[in-house]
Enzyme design. Structure first.
Site, short mmCIF file in Angstrom:
data_model
loop_
_atom_site.label_atom_id
_atom_site.label_comp_id
_atom_site.label_asym_id
_atom_site.label_seq_id
_atom_site.Cartn_x
_atom_site.Cartn_y
_atom_site.Cartn_z
N ASP A 96 50.80 72.48 57.76
CA ASP A 96 52.28 72.07 57.31
C ASP A 96 53.46 71.56 57.83
O ASP A 96 53.21 70.67 58.93
CB ASP A 96 52.10 73.76 56.49
N LYS A 97 54.50 71.84 56.83
CA LYS A 97 56.23 71.12 57.63
C LYS A 97 56.96 72.31 58.17
O LYS A 97 57.27 72.26 59.21
CB LYS A 97 56.54 70.26 56.97
N THR A 98 57.17 73.31 57.43
CA THR A 98 57.94 73.85 58.46
C THR A 98 57.96 75.19 58.40
O THR A 98 56.51 75.70 58.43
CB THR A 98 58.74 74.67 56.60
N THR A 153 53.02 69.54 52.52
CA THR A 153 54.14 70.11 52.14
C THR A 153 54.85 70.76 50.79
O THR A 153 54.76 70.21 49.75
CB THR A 153 55.28 69.83 53.14
N ASP A 180 50.04 78.43 53.79
CA ASP A 180 48.91 77.60 54.14
C ASP A 180 47.33 78.46 53.68
O ASP A 180 46.87 77.75 54.54
CB ASP A 180 49.42 77.67 55.41
#
Length: 1199
Positions: free
Chosen positions: A400-402, A682, A828
């Site tokens: 994931d990014k954030t 993301t 996620d």
């Protein structure tokens, strides 16, 4: 297991029909209970007091080996065929089952505790016309609940009313998506009118029809029927369980989904029992061993039949057969006797040892101080103890990014004002100085309203602003005026900004610190403090941001009557709208923007334009006509925006850093060197995801090309993917080559593998969510996989939680590689559960991803230690253990096989019965356990120095079917030496005094002593890393063997237990003879010298990566860590650094007449004559002009 649960469900009538639509009525429990909707209690545990024993035993006996040992135990209870006592199998089996049951019970008790803690939280529920404090578990669908600020949302609620103007509430969704910035939700106007009037809320009988429970966090469809009218419901009117209410005094909500039906729990999915690839391989090998065991027993049974016919009749005089037993029956019985005698090819201690090794390696992860995060007081945690060695085989990481790669914190780093770059520091020689935490900060004490948390290092910018530089002041004035931020000032001077996106918050805070403090707003005005002076600007219009415009403008009138348009947006968009006189300045600013983009910063360009009164009047008139037009409204409005937002004057550019978590770029670089591919999945916008890709070194300027797939049709997506593939590998075949094979237990599972295709240069791929939806369809998925796997980096943006899981499943299905997913939010969870290994980023309380993960820690950077150190060591240790274990047990068992030819195939054991009992439990168990808990080929620092050491695990080089066959061949050779040399040495041998020692007991003692010495020497050869514990257990086991042997064969033991210890005096008789010790030495040399020679030759001719690094370790000192240097300046020349995580619709809100009107605490009159805002209806927003004489002129400024 599923069938069993389904059976019990049917038995007790609990089978539930699939829900197609949810229909509920507010404040009507009998009506809602008739549908049998789930209440709000959750259950993540697997067992209760009554089901634990049957279900746990059922699960354990699904393991092939446990079922086999149970079968063996039943055989040993039959006296005609049992050559060993029944307790030799029963005791270890009960121990194994008990240990596993205790571990499962402990895990489940923890789940029960968590469930109880959540279910017993309290909330105010409207029952019988009054608010009652109830437990969460007692809340039912259709109840109305009251939430207060900082409370967790109890269930999935339809928002009815709130204390905030326009029925807004602010929620933090960190537990759902890892984002800490607040989201805005808005109730329908018609329900908002009820306010907090308990009487009105109690009599509310609205009916809701909506979608059934599902796991889509970003979508909701439904209708509310009230007073005969229908109102549309969407995601902006729903509060999801797992969110936290912030900055909202109170709100009321109607429960739509409770407990297991909530989107949070639907995303949790069912707990999947994950097993490692070595587990699967062991199941197949155990099956092969069973086949091999049956073959050996069959050969020996045939031998028994032949012997009985040819030789057996001679022995019947002193060994009479039992009545009715002939050669055929004797052969049949000897088959089952040999099944018992030879069962040590798969000893039960194998599974006990595997569990102990895994548990020990899990503790190393828990205890690792280098994976402990002191700021959040969070240690690493191995939440699952059965997957350690799989950490050493990862090929694909899905991140994931954030909140995983980034902290979701924006900082104002640099800016370019009128062609001058600010934010960097240089030494006296003009060299750039790296900014660290120790670098001196700018002192903002001159500004009483400055934010104390704001950090900036370049003093020259403060001096420029203080000197009254008109461009610098206009720059910060724009930042203080052009936004949709709401201020909150509870105490004089204590300002808090409520920003819809962290980017806006960072820019407005920067303006605040440099002397342009945004203080308050009304729908018609914005008040700011300019260098200590209060100035109120009349807000004439907000031209809101959207993803097509990529810019936002405000039109304001200063106290002096001067009208100006201030605009900020993407460089590519703003540059097209600048006045020709800005061309020189534009060139300089572009240079700065390229530098910022090279550093991975998010950029916006700022411009302004002075407006004439006469022009503005005409423009506003035309805007009014366009906004009320029935046809072509949007096109006409776009034309008006284009008209006014042109010929602007460039002010400069801002560069905001989306702060990465510490060490992210270095971690990604290390993992890439280990040949691990990282894909980012993301929900963020393309620009934002691309920006992060560059800032954490996943995307690089040196890449030959970064492909962007953003088509809106299946055909378009296919074409874009094919074009990218043809560019990367023109020689590749048009159709993918899929290799089909059989695998798994009984070879019932069909596998399809798409092989990697070689690409010369480095490429990147960015694919949008809507394109990904087409690409994941059956006919396009292989095209997506081929193209993506050719690329060094893959970024999927705007993806849903379901798509994340689908991408992981696609790679799992066609790549047959081990996958790892890492994330921090409920969005996620599906991805974490789909991957072979799920890692949760912890640190924020109650993070949903952690609860569903197999391993957790606080920072992404710990992933490299988890994989390159713990994972690699665990894999090496497990492979070494399995190779050695099969070697020692096959060698042990083959001796029985050879002996059968010398004992008339009578199932006579070659060893003393006590040696058979203690061989796996005591003599060989502890040395191999110590090896597999402490061994390491190189230490952790060398593991980081050479990440290439990780690649053998990905290729399964250390334990496979081939390695197993080599073990068997090695065992076969050793067993031949260990049987026939002692046999030949003892044959017709006499003692020094002429007495005979060639008896069965003496041969058994010599054979078992040789065996134990040889397997101990083999263990020493396999040990890379010697510790005191290893030494103690190796020598201690040999000492224990001799001590036990002399004790068991002593006169005293024989006198006490005559039948149990028949080998009286054998040790004294044999072990004092020199030829016995010479035989032990000879067999040891013959067994170990070929192994040493073969290893020496292989290292010389074909050294592995491991061999090369170990050689270096012996010759070289570990290089000291390189001194930190400022990273080389990268300048981007082919991409924009623009990224802005803002959503449209907030312009409407801040210019609403009612936005700042606080609701009275009791008995609220009807305020809202307007329909719901376009934000709630999810429609395009347009500029709204503010008419004179508005009712809000007397409103206070603070929100």
């Amino acid at each position: 297991m599923g069938l069993l649960v389904s059976y019990f469900g049917n038995l007790f009538g609990k089978e539930k029909k699939q829900e197609e639509e949810r229909h509920l009525r507010a404040n009507d429990r009998p009506f809602n209970l008739s549908y049998q909707y789930a209440n709000n209690s959750i259950k993540t545990s697997k067992y209760n007091v009554f089901t634990f024993l049957p279900l746990n035993l059922f699960e354990q006996f699904r393991r092939l080996a446990n079922a086999y040992f149970l079968f063996l135990l039943l055989l040993q209870l039959i006296p005609q065929i049992s050559s060993l006592s029944w307790f030799t199998t029963a005791v270890p089996l009960v121990m194994v089952l008990a240990m596993t049951a205790v571990k499962d019970a402990s895990d489940d008790i923890n789940r029960h505790k968590c469930d109880r803690q959540v279910n017993n939280r309290k909330v105010n529920v409207l029952v019988g016309g009054e608010l009652k404090n109830e437990k969460w578990m007692n809340v039912e669908v259709g109840d109305i609940v009251k939430l207060e600020s900082n409370h967790f949302v109890t269930a999935d609620l339809l928002l009815l009313s709130s204390s905030e103007p326009l029925n807004l509430v602010y929620v933090e969704t960190a537990e759902l998506d890892g984002e800490t910035n607040l989201k805005v939700k808005q109730a329908l106007t018609v329900t908002g009118e009820m306010g907090d009037n308990i009487g009105t809320l109690s009599s509310f009988r609205g009916e809701v029809r909506c979608e059934p429970p599902n796991n889509r966090l970003d979508k909701f469809k439904g209708t509310l029927t009230m007073n005969g009218r229908n109102y549309g419901l969407d995601n902006d009117k729903v509060l999801l369980r797992g969110c936290t209410l912030r900055n909202t005094e109170w709100c009321f909500g109607l429960v739509l989904f409770g407990g297991p039906d909530t989107k949070l729990m639907q995303n949790s999915g069912k707990t999947v029992f994950k097993r490692t690839s070595i587990d699967h391989l062991m199941n197949v090998l155990v099956l092969c061993i069973f086949g091999f065991l049956v073959a050996m027993c069959f050969i020996l049974a045939v031998g028994n039949a032949i012997w009985e016919v040819k030789e057996g009749s001679v022995f019947t005089v002193f060994l009479p057969r039992e009545p009715g037993v002939n050669a055929a029956l004797s052969s049949f019985l000897s088959f089952w006797s040999y099944v018992i005698v030879l069962n040590t090819v798969v000893p039960i201690s194998l599974y006990v040892s595997v569990e102990i090794i895994r548990l020990g390696n899990s503790f190393y992860i828990d205890w690792d101080r280098k994976m402990y995060h002191p700021k959040s007081d969070t240690p690493a945690q191995a939440r699952t103890t059965t997957l350690n060695e799989e950490l050493g085989q990862i090929k694909y990481i899905f991140s994931d990014k954030t909140g995983t790669l980034t902290q979701n914190i924006m900082t104002f780093n640099k800016c370019s004002i009128h062609g001058k770059n600010y934010g960097e520091l240089f030494d006296f020689s003009g060299q750039r100085v790296e900014i660290t935490e120790k670098t001196e900060r700018v002192d903002f004490s001159w500004n009483q309203l400055a934010d104390p948390k704001f950090v900036f290092h370049d003093y020259s910018l403060v001096e420029t602003v203080k000197e009254g530089n008109p461009e610098a002041q206009a720059f910060f004035r724009l930042l203080a005026l052009c936004h949709t931020v709401m201020p909150e000032e509870k105490k004089e001077g204590e300002l808090n900004y409520q920003a819809q996106s962290p980017d806006e918050g960072a820019l407005v805070t920067a303006a605040r610190n440099f002397g342009f403090v945004f203080r308050s707003r009304t729908p018609e005005s914005i008040s700011i403090m300019e260098m200590g002076m209060k100035v109120t600007y009349e807000l004439l219009a907000v031209l809101d941001f959207n993803n097509v415009r990529k810019r936002m403008s405000v039109i304001v009138r200063s106290p002096e009557g001067k009208m100006s348009l201030y605009c900020k947006g993407a460089d590519t968009i703003i540059y097209e709208r600048l006045h020709p006189s800005c061309s020189k300045l534009m060139e300089v600013t572009t240079g700065h923007l390229n530098e910022y983009a090279g550093d991975g910063l998010r950029t916006l360009v700022l411009a302004y334009k002075d407006l004439e009164e006469s022009y503005m009047e005409g423009w506003r008139q035309r805007h009014h006509e366009a906004s009320t037009a029935l046809e072509g409204r949007e096109e006409r409005l776009d034309e008006l925006y284009e008209e006014i937002e042109k010929d602007m004057i460039l002010l400069g550019a801002t560069a905001v850093e989306d702060k990465l978590q510490d060490g992210v770029p270095q971690t990604i670089e290390q993992l890439a060197k280990a040949d691990i591919k990282i894909w980012v999945l993301t929900g963020d916008k393309q620009e934002t995801a691309e920006n992060i890709g560059y800032s954490c070194n996943m995307l690089r300027e040196e890449m030959k090309e970064v492909f962007i797939v953003a088509a809106n049709t299946a055909e378009g997506v296919k074409e874009e993917l094919q074009n990218a593939r043809r560019k990367m590998c023109p020689a590749a075949a048009e159709d993918p080559s899929v290799i089909k094979a059989r695998a798994g237990l009984f070879w019932l599972k069909m596998t399809e593998t798409v092989e990697d295709e070689k690409v010369d240069d480095e490429y990147g791929l960015i694919i949008n969510g809507h394109s990904l939806a087409f690409a994941l369809e059956k006919d396009l998925e292989l095209e997506l996989l081929r193209t993506a796997c050719m690329c060094k980096t893959v970024i999927c943006c705007r993806v849903t939680p379901l798509q994340k899981a689908q991408v992981v499943e696609l790679v799992k299905k066609y790549k047959q590689s081990v996958t790892l997913a890492i994330g921090d939010g409920a969005n996620d969870v599906s991805m974490i559960k789909a991957a072979h290994i799920g890692v949760g980023i912890s640190g924020q309380e109650g993070m949903q991803a952690v609860l569903s993960s197999d391993f957790s820690f606080a920072q992404f950077r710990y992933l490299q230690r988890l994989l390159l150190v713990h994972g690699r060591w665990s894999y090496l240790r497990m492979c070494k253990f399995l190779r050695y274990f099969f070697y020692k047990n096959f060698t042990f068992t083959f001796l029985h096989f050879w002996y059968a030819f010398f004992c008339g195939f009578s199932a006579q054991t070659v060893y003393d019965e006590w040696f058979i009992t203690l061989y796996n439990l005591m003599y060989t168990a502890l040395p191999i356990l110590s090896l597999c808990l402490f061994d390491q080929d190189v230490n952790d620092r060398w593991s980081f120095q050479y990440p290439q050491l990780y690649s053998p695990g990905q290729l399964n080089m250390y334990f496979s079917k081939k390695a197993f066959v080599r073990c068997m061949m090695h065992s076969c050779y050793s067993s031949l030496i260990l049987f026939f040399i002692p046999w030949a040495a003892m044959h017709d041998t006499v003692r020094d005094d002429g007495r005979d020692i060639a008896d069965y007991q003496s041969f058994a003692l010599l054979a078992q002593t040789c065996l134990l010495v040889v397997v101990s020497v083999q263990l020493c050869l396999d040990t890379y890393y010697w510790t005191t514990v290893n030494q103690f257990f190796v020598w201690g086991s040999l000492a224990a063997y001799f001590a036990v042997t002399f004790t068991m064969y002593s006169n005293g033991m024989f006198l006490i237990f005559t039948s149990a210890f028949p080998f009286i005096g054998t040790a004294r008789n044999s072990l004092i003879q020199p030829n016995v010790w010479l035989t032990i030495l000879l067999t040891s040399l013959l067994c170990t010298l070929p192994v040493v020679a073969l290893r020496f030759i292989l290292i010389q001719i074909h050294p592995t990566v491991n061999d090369k690094v170990r050689y270096k370790v012996q010759k070289e000192v570990l290089p000291a860590p390189a001194p930190r240097r400022p990273p080389a300046r990268r300048i981007s020349t082919r991409r924009s650094g623009y990224a802005f995580s803002h959503s449209q619709g907030y312009g409407d809100l801040v210019t609403s007449k009612w936005f700042l009107l606080k609701r009275p605490l009791k008995g609220r009159a009807m305020l809202f004559g307007q329909t719901d805002s376009t934000l709630a209806e999810n429609k395009p927003q347009h500029y709204r002009s503010i008419t004179e004489g508005s009712q809000s002129s007397g409103l206070g400024g603070g929100h």
